[in-house]
Design a protein around this motif. Sequence first.
Motif, PDB file in Angstrom:
ATOM      1  N   ALA A  27       2.700  -3.391  -7.145  1.00 36.02           N
ATOM      2  CA  ALA A  27       2.477  -2.004  -6.730  1.00 36.02           C
ATOM      3  C   ALA A  27       3.476  -1.170  -7.160  1.00 36.02           C
ATOM      4  CB  ALA A  27       2.726  -2.279  -5.199  1.00 36.02           C
ATOM      5  N   VAL A  75       9.212   2.088  -5.239  1.00 36.26           N
ATOM      6  CA  VAL A  75       9.392   3.209  -3.953  1.00 36.26           C
ATOM      7  C   VAL A  75      10.800   3.948  -4.346  1.00 36.26           C
ATOM      8  CG1 VAL A  75      10.150   3.155  -1.614  1.00 36.26           C
ATOM      9  CG2 VAL A  75       8.519   1.525  -2.331  1.00 36.26           C
ATOM     10  N   THR A  98      11.635   9.071  -0.898  1.00 35.02           N
ATOM     11  CA  THR A  98      10.436   8.756  -0.172  1.00 35.02           C
ATOM     12  C   THR A  98      11.080   8.187   1.030  1.00 35.02           C
ATOM     13  OG1 THR A  98       9.052   8.520  -1.968  1.00 35.02           O
ATOM     14  CG2 THR A  98       8.514   7.708   0.414  1.00 35.02           C
ATOM     15  N   PRO A 146      -3.177  -2.040   6.987  1.00 32.93           N
ATOM     16  CA  PRO A 146      -3.464  -2.125   5.283  1.00 32.93           C
ATOM     17  C   PRO A 146      -4.758  -2.817   5.329  1.00 32.93           C
ATOM     18  CG  PRO A 146      -1.884  -3.711   5.920  1.00 32.93           C
ATOM     19  CD  PRO A 146      -2.035  -3.037   7.145  1.00 32.93           C
ATOM     20  N   ARG A 163       7.392  -5.441  -3.652  1.00 38.68           N
ATOM     21  CA  ARG A 163       6.102  -4.785  -3.884  1.00 38.68           C
ATOM     22  C   ARG A 163       5.680  -5.072  -5.394  1.00 38.68           C
ATOM     23  NH1 ARG A 163       4.448  -0.126  -1.492  1.00 38.68           N
ATOM     24  NH2 ARG A 163       3.905   0.973  -3.361  1.00 38.68           N
ATOM     25  N   GLY A 200       0.899  -1.148   0.069  1.00 42.51           N
ATOM     26  CA  GLY A 200       0.021   0.052  -0.051  1.00 42.51           C
ATOM     27  C   GLY A 200       0.834   1.143   0.132  1.00 42.51           C
ATOM     28  N   ASP A 201       0.647   2.184   0.987  1.00 37.00           N
ATOM     29  CA  ASP A 201       1.310   3.456   1.250  1.00 37.00           C
ATOM     30  C   ASP A 201       2.677   3.044   1.341  1.00 37.00           C
ATOM     31  OD1 ASP A 201       2.451   5.750   1.746  1.00 37.00           O
ATOM     32  OD2 ASP A 201       0.731   6.623   3.176  1.00 37.00           O
ATOM     33  N   PRO A 202       3.603   3.389   0.616  1.00 31.81           N
ATOM     34  CA  PRO A 202       5.014   2.906   0.780  1.00 31.81           C
ATOM     35  C   PRO A 202       5.482   3.263   2.020  1.00 31.81           C
ATOM     36  CG  PRO A 202       5.025   4.615  -0.934  1.00 31.81           C
ATOM     37  CD  PRO A 202       3.865   4.235  -0.483  1.00 31.81           C
ATOM     38  N   GLU A 203       5.110   4.553   2.659  1.00 31.84           N
ATOM     39  CA  GLU A 203       5.571   4.781   3.998  1.00 31.84           C
ATOM     40  C   GLU A 203       5.423   3.636   5.111  1.00 31.84           C
ATOM     41  OE1 GLU A 203       4.575   7.875   7.679  1.00 31.84           O
ATOM     42  OE2 GLU A 203       4.700   8.741   5.823  1.00 31.84           O
ATOM     43  N   LEU A 204       4.703   3.031   4.910  1.00 25.70           N
ATOM     44  CA  LEU A 204       4.381   1.686   5.983  1.00 25.70           C
ATOM     45  C   LEU A 204       5.524   0.811   6.014  1.00 25.70           C
ATOM     46  CD1 LEU A 204       2.552   0.046   8.212  1.00 25.70           C
ATOM     47  CD2 LEU A 204       1.397  -0.518   6.191  1.00 25.70           C
TER      48      LEU A 204
END
Length: 200
Positions: free
Chosen positions: A170, A173, A177, A200, A163, A116-120
């Motif tokens: 996905a 990254v 970031t 997630p 990913r 999902g959100d790459p920050e995680l």
Amino acid sequence: AWWDDVYLQEISSTDVTSLMLPIAGHFAATAPAADRKTVTDALAARTDPFSKDLLAKIAAVPADAAPKARKHVPDPAVHERGLAVYNKTCIACHGPEGKGVPQAFPPLDGSPWPVGDPELPIRIVLKGMQGPLEVGGQKFNNVMAPLGVLTDQEIADVLTYVRQSWGNDAPPVKPETVKQVRAKYAGRVLPWNADELPHP
């Protein structure tokens, strides 16, 4: 290549059949339909027992198990670098196919956590994570060591590889970031737990 070097070393022997049959099964499950057809057509034209065994192994895997068209086309150079990092830091726990270890280490293939959100996943790689958590109906209660010693580029590469490998599809990254997330959580000392992270 349709298999990774680590697994080839595990299954290799003087008997070429014992080496090739697992590779044929993996090829059948992961190869694009066009590649699968090319190989099966070539094998069908042969009459030796070895070719027949390979053809049977490939035919035993349903054709619809082959991957569908991807939304995010992998960059071979990024994946090569990412695989190198994965083989150094991730493979022991998450396995060569991203399946994890039941009741010990969670899978990455098909898991919502890395895609999902790459920050995680960046937060998890930088600071580590401790259980309990649940992935795909399985519960895990182990510790992932922090890997903040990796460079921003290495983390971006390995996460992009994860990913976009196996059944995951996905966006990549970017190192920028990773740099931003690293700065944002620079003061964090302890590993994350599932309750502190967005599920997630």
